[in-house]
Design an enzyme around this catalytic site. Sequence first.
Site, short mmCIF file in Angstrom:
data_model
loop_
_atom_site.label_atom_id
_atom_site.label_comp_id
_atom_site.label_asym_id
_atom_site.label_seq_id
_atom_site.Cartn_x
_atom_site.Cartn_y
_atom_site.Cartn_z
N HIS A 53 32.69 -4.12 -13.46
CA HIS A 53 33.27 -3.06 -14.30
C HIS A 53 34.66 -2.67 -13.83
O HIS A 53 35.56 -2.42 -14.63
CB HIS A 53 32.37 -1.81 -14.27
N GLU A 59 27.87 -26.53 -26.43
CA GLU A 59 27.89 -26.18 -25.01
C GLU A 59 26.94 -27.07 -24.20
O GLU A 59 26.87 -26.97 -22.98
CB GLU A 59 27.52 -24.70 -24.82
N ASP A 97 29.37 -23.16 -20.25
CA ASP A 97 28.16 -23.95 -20.00
C ASP A 97 28.43 -25.45 -20.10
O ASP A 97 27.87 -26.23 -19.34
CB ASP A 97 27.05 -23.56 -21.00
N CYS A 107 35.39 -20.90 -27.60
CA CYS A 107 35.22 -19.50 -27.20
C CYS A 107 34.92 -19.36 -25.71
O CYS A 107 34.68 -18.27 -25.22
CB CYS A 107 34.13 -18.84 -28.03
#
Length: 538
Positions: free
Chosen positions: A187, A429, A453, A500
Amino acid sequence: MKKGIAASKGYAIGQAIIKENREVSIVERRIENVQAEKERLDKAINNSRNQLVKIKEKAEKELGSDKAAVFESHIMLLDDPEFTGAVAMNIESNKVNAEKALSDVIEMYMGIFASMEDEYMRERAADVKDVGNRILANLAGNGADDLENLNENTIIVAHDLTPSDTAQLDRSKVVGFITNIGGRTSHSAIMARTLEIPAVVGLKDITENVKNGDTVIVDGEEGIVLINPDEATIAKYKEKKAAYEKEREELKKLINVKTVTKSGKHVEVAGNIGKPEDIHQVLENGGDGVGLFRTEFLYMDRDEMPSEEEQFEAYKYVAEKAEGRPIVIRTLDIGGDKKLPYLPLPEEMNPFLGYRAIRLCLDRKEIFKIQLRALLRASVFGNIKIMFPMISSLEEFLAAKDVLKECMNELRSEGKDFNENLEVGMMVEIPAAAVCADELAKHVDFFSIGTNDLIQYTLAADRMNEKVSYLYNPHHPAVLRLIKMTIDAAHKEGKWCGMCGEAAGDESMIPILVEYGLDEFSMSATSILKAKQIIMNN
């Protein structure tokens, strides 16, 4: 010089302030008055809640509601009767002080998150620790935050920065931060990128190497920290900083510019999002739409499945805000490494190769159909495209499409509108999908290459494993061949191909992908403008 992980780009030169570790040492005490101890706990929880409400309000003002949402989940944890009840029960059953009872429960929760294979879920252990440490500090009467009243040009040095620490940083005073631990998906790193504060994390022992008042240079490009550099080095970095800031201003001119390569091809540069509100940052950075909406985040941090109506509202929100721009929505990619408390799944030896994503959805059609119905209903409000993850064969894709057709028939019979011509594609992927892309391309409307992946499956190298992470290489000839095969197969059938995965925003990969003819690049919002510039220069 110390080398770490470049978590947020840019350069900073300033004076170090060491943030003291706020962890309270736990001393176990036997208690007689259980009720009084439970009241102490309640008071500390209430003080923690009040502090978090203030932090959330500040974060909403400075970071936007999407980044402030983490504090909503912190407040929810404080209000979760399972969490607070477990602490109270521990006090009652074992006649121990609130600090010890709370510490035991925090450790249990953190153990559950930390054991998960998914990096995002592992990082959530930090949230539990953050909330727990806040309550512990309030129990000790030391709940005030120590990042106030800082001088200008301050660089925060810490073992770790919690989300609440990062949200409170005063951008007019804090120019950078460096930490012992953390990764690019923590975060604090995500917030640093939003605040546009240079940050280097994972430096292991930086708190032992820096003293208060030391001059520190933070190089968020290379992941380097320089302690008490000489004048010549400071002058060199001042030049780098000025050049970086000038380039950032120049990049803003590209916000509303169409991305066209030197050969005249129009390329879409889109953003990856996890929550509906993330669409705002994509559009503010000149994104042409959304190339990946990770819908699993709608299913996380809750104790029941999101309803069809709830999902419909989320997808509709993004579609409307995009105002006709394409929104590629990936169906649920959960299971194996990403677990949901309300969806019990078998333990697996190798969850990345296991019962997850489309495999789980085809097996649990009742879950899949709720999502597909919501997506179809939302499709009339914008340019939504549906994408199936983890497809390994044509049979799998066609089976998923059959479930979609079932949902279309149901909605027709119920008199509910949807876009009859919406595009349906798949992620490439799994190497098998890339090798069979020529056959798959006859049946899909588009491909989107998920390099994260694809690379680790092709090279048999777990990118989370530090011992083999050196093998994880998007430039490996085998990976490049699979990417090229996929793009060529799509184009041969008159279909478009996007990407992506992280490689889409990798500055060294972009020229290669332009050369291969990739039609759409999707990445984190903060990478969009730089990617546009590189594409237009190739």
